[in-house]
Every structure is written in C-alpha cells, then in structure tokens.
Design a protein around this motif. Structure first.
Motif, PDB file in Angstrom:
ATOM      1  N   SER A  31       0.757  -1.133  -0.026  1.00 55.20           N
ATOM      2  CA  SER A  31      -0.098  -0.038   0.056  1.00 55.20           C
ATOM      3  C   SER A  31       0.964   1.443  -0.027  1.00 55.20           C
ATOM      4  O   SER A  31       0.473   2.214  -0.735  1.00 55.20           O
ATOM      5  CB  SER A  31      -1.012  -0.099   1.273  1.00 55.20           C
ATOM      6  OG  SER A  31      -0.280  -0.299   2.403  1.00 55.20           O
ATOM      7  N   TRP A  32       2.022   1.281   0.826  1.00 53.14           N
ATOM      8  CA  TRP A  32       2.883   2.581   0.663  1.00 53.14           C
ATOM      9  C   TRP A  32       3.628   2.592  -0.681  1.00 53.14           C
ATOM     10  O   TRP A  32       3.579   3.956  -1.101  1.00 53.14           O
ATOM     11  CB  TRP A  32       3.816   2.398   1.963  1.00 53.14           C
ATOM     12  CG  TRP A  32       3.133   2.530   3.279  1.00 53.14           C
ATOM     13  CD1 TRP A  32       2.836   1.643   3.925  1.00 53.14           C
ATOM     14  CD2 TRP A  32       2.565   3.917   3.814  1.00 53.14           C
ATOM     15  NE1 TRP A  32       2.256   1.965   5.269  1.00 53.14           N
ATOM     16  CE2 TRP A  32       2.031   3.375   5.134  1.00 53.14           C
ATOM     17  CE3 TRP A  32       2.318   4.887   3.515  1.00 53.14           C
ATOM     18  CZ2 TRP A  32       1.351   4.287   6.135  1.00 53.14           C
ATOM     19  CZ3 TRP A  32       1.839   5.912   4.365  1.00 53.14           C
ATOM     20  CH2 TRP A  32       1.347   5.512   5.544  1.00 53.14           C
ATOM     21  N   ASN A  50      -1.005   0.893   7.467  1.00 48.53           N
ATOM     22  CA  ASN A  50      -1.037   1.338   5.888  1.00 48.53           C
ATOM     23  C   ASN A  50      -1.723   2.363   5.979  1.00 48.53           C
ATOM     24  O   ASN A  50      -2.289   3.061   6.998  1.00 48.53           O
ATOM     25  CB  ASN A  50      -1.992  -0.032   5.412  1.00 48.53           C
ATOM     26  CG  ASN A  50      -3.301  -0.140   5.940  1.00 48.53           C
ATOM     27  OD1 ASN A  50      -4.222   0.606   5.864  1.00 48.53           O
ATOM     28  ND2 ASN A  50      -3.488  -1.131   6.714  1.00 48.53           N
ATOM     29  N   PRO A  51      -1.561   3.129   4.759  1.00 49.67           N
ATOM     30  CA  PRO A  51      -2.344   4.455   4.759  1.00 49.67           C
ATOM     31  C   PRO A  51      -3.750   4.600   4.765  1.00 49.67           C
ATOM     32  O   PRO A  51      -4.376   5.616   4.850  1.00 49.67           O
ATOM     33  CB  PRO A  51      -1.765   5.170   3.252  1.00 49.67           C
ATOM     34  CG  PRO A  51      -1.366   3.879   2.575  1.00 49.67           C
ATOM     35  CD  PRO A  51      -0.943   2.627   3.355  1.00 49.67           C
TER      36      PRO A  51
END
Length: 396
Positions: A187-188, A256-257
């Motif tokens: 995700s990043w 995670n964002p």
C-alpha cells in the motif's frame, strides 16, 4: 582408383564437416518468466532469455534487468529517468539459485524457432552484449527487461511473428490499473507510485503496451504463432515449471495509509468541532498538515519539471498537494497575517475541490487512501478562511 579414393575422402570430409557445423548450431532457446518478489524493485516480476547449447551443455541466461545500486546518484538518476540498465549474462544454475533463495516461482516456455532463427537470435543477443551496446536508458513502461526480451524475438522473426492479441482477455486496462495488479497490497509503495506519476497513466494500454509487465509477455508468447517459414506453428513449443512456490496471501499489513489517513481525518474533524465550540483554531495541526502537503508538492513539481520520465508530467495530485502550502504553513505561525493569506486559503479550497472533480471525471485517478486527506484539506481551508481573521490581526 586413387582419384576415386580421393573423391570419396573429400565427400566424407565435407559430409562430416557439414554435420559437425549443423550439430554445433543445435540450441534450445526459452523465455523465462519469474514471479514478483517482496521488494518494490522486484514486485513486477522479471523476464530472461535462456540459451542452452545441446551439444556442449553451455546453459546461460541473458538478463536485461541488471542495474547497479551502488552507482553514483542512483536515486536521483532513477527518479530523473536518467538511469541505465544493462544486459548481463549468467549461468542458468546461478540465475535459478537466486530465485530459489527468494522463493519466487520461475516458468519456462521453449520457443519453436528453426536453427537459422536461433542462430540469428543468439547473434542479436551477443551483439547487444558487446561492452558498447549492453547499457540502455531504462524506461519502466516502454523499455525494460520484459519489453527488451519481446523486442529481441520480434526483431529476429519480423513479419513471421503473429501475436493473436484478439484472443486475449478483452478487458481494457489503464497503465495505473496494470501497476495496481502488482503492488495493490504494497500500500505505501502503491501510494508513492500514484503520487509520483501523472495522468498519462490513466489511458488504456494497448496489448503491446501491456507487455511492460513480464506476465503479459508470457501470455502474449503463449498465444503467438510463427508463420511463413513452413507449417504454421505456435511460438511456444513446450512449457514447464522450473520453480513453484505458493504465493503468499495478500495483506495490507498492520500499518497502512488506509486506516492511518482516516484516523488523521477523525482527529482533524474533532479539533475543528471543538475549536468551533470553544473559539480556538488549533493552528499547530494546520502548520504540520500544510507543511507536509507542501513538501510533497515540491517533490512532485521537481519530478514534473526536472525528470525525463514522461509519466511524471501532468500530475494533478499537485491540485491538493501544492508547493505553496509550505509557505502557508510558515505564515500561519506568525501573529499577524497579510490579506493574501485569506485569498490563498480560498484558492487552496478551490484547488482541492478541483482535484475531486478531476478524479470523478476520470482525468486522473488518485490513490483511494487519499480520500480522508482531501476531506481534511477541504474542511480546514474552509474553517481557516472564515475564522483565521478572528484570531490573528490582518495587516492592511
């Protein structure tokens, strides 16, 4: 009689010589497709060309995906589109040992080339491997380890190679969607790619352009045929799995964002509500928030202006992560503000709204995790525009 013996001897020698020459040209050439790894640089998979000399046993892999982490200014050159990759050659055993160590599956497609085509392909690869030819300017989408392998085969076969893309999966995908297939759970990294690359990624990729990803080269080879040099035959004569490892289950990970940005949105919503009730600004939060957005905007601007990578141009993330936000963060610390600050807040609000419109209309797809940050930006620019003058003296 002597003349007859001499003639027979010459015929025998010529026959042996011809057979030896023919035997020396017996090769098996294959496409190797390697599954993605866990690091970002390996997350898209890999392609290589295996050349096996069936007579001598020499077994090597031509690898267009070699680069040097220790090269001067590696990061800057990579970001600026000025990084050279190069063709390397290693033994097949050494090549496979690396993928076995990292538990990445490898599949082989043996190509149905005739001996002349095999010889021409080997000559092509050897010419590319010359010191003056082996380096090339890397382009992630249009000139990489997968496209170079495809182009080598296309160059040798020419019009005899028919791809049959009409029988592939008919769903059209954009470049961004193709990337997301490979890094969705990273995700990043996925967020960083979406921030760095602009609206050019949001057009549909042609079947040929899809082949910047090794798995699409593998699929294209499995459909292709060779025509015009005898009976039509599949490009791939035989397929086998060399290494087979179970793919790990996809997971975003604990940090995670997606949830972090929603927590930030909840915090900003809470302080805005409390500030409205108690007559406070909590300006320190805005200084950090706009400062971070400004730094991101500076990086995106540098990529847009200074990078030679076409995909970094026309990046409309800059509508919400604007470099001017860094200046706003600095002036918000001061006890007095100039009139332009309020105008800038209105400008920032309009820009954030425009980013949402661009997203909805499909002019550029932003990373899904950014939704809460866009909401925070709209909320705080609106709140500061109407309340900043109540707490700070506005210079005239």
């Amino acid at each position: 009689m002597n003349l007859i013996k001499i003639a027979i001897s010459l015929i025998f020698l010529l026959t042996v010589s011809s057979l030896a020459s023919l035997q020396a040209q017996e090769y098996q050439i294959s496409l190797l497709t390697c599954d993605p790894g866990e690091e970002i640089y390996s997350s898209f998979g890999h392609s290589g060309i295996r050349v096996l000399d069936l007579n001598t046993g020499r077994d090597v892999v031509y690898n267009y995906g070699t680069f040097d982490f220790g090269a001067p200014n590696f990061v800057l050159n990579f970001a600026g589109g000025r990084l050279d990759y190069y063709l390397s050659v290693s033994t097949f055993d050494r090549f496979i040992a690396e993928y076995d160590y990292f538990q990445r599956s490898v599949r082989e497609q043996v190509l149905s080339l005739n001996e002349q085509q095999k010889t021409e392909l080997i000559q092509f690869l050897e010419t590319n491997y010359l010191p003056e030819n082996r380096a090339y300017r890397y382009d992630f989408f249009f000139d990489n380890c997968a496209t170079r392998v495809r182009d080598a085969i296309s160059t040798v076969l020419g019009d005899q190679l028919v791809w049959h893309d009409e029988v592939r999966e008919p769903i059209e995908k954009t470049f961004r969607e193709l990337i997301d297939e490979m890094v969705y759970y990273m995700s990043w990294s996925d967020l960083g790619i979406d921030l760095a690359l602009g609206s050019r990624l949001d057009r549909d990729a042609t079947p040929l352009e899809e082949q910047f990803l090794p798995k699409y080269v593998e699929g294209a080879f499995s459909r292709a045929e060779i025509q015009g040099d005898g009976p039509t035959r599949p490009l791939v004569g035989q397929s086998r799995v060399i290494l087979d490892f179970e793919k790990p289950a996809g997971s975003f990970g604990a940090v995670n964002p997606y949830w972090i940005f929603w927590v930030i949105a909840i915090i900003f919503t809470a302080i805005t509500f409390i500030g409205f009730k108690k007559g406070k600004l909590f300006i320190g939060f805005d200084v950090v928030f706009f400062g971070i957005l400004g730094v991101i905007g500076l990086v995106m601007s540098a990529l847009w202006i200074g990078s030679e990578i076409p995909s970094t141009k026309y990046n409309w993330n800059i509508l919400w992560a604007f470099p001017g936000h860094l200046v706003l963060a600095i002036v918000l610390v001061k006890k007095t503000i100039k009139p332009w600050v309020l105008k800038y807040l209105l400008f920032a609000l309009i820009m954030a709204d425009a980013a949402v419109v661009f997203w909805i209309l499909g002019w550029q797809s932003f990373h899904p995790s950014l939704i809460p940050l866009l909401l925070v930006l709209i909320l705080r620019t609106n709140y500061l525009y109407y309340n900043l003058g109540k707490f700070k003296r506005v210079e005239k």
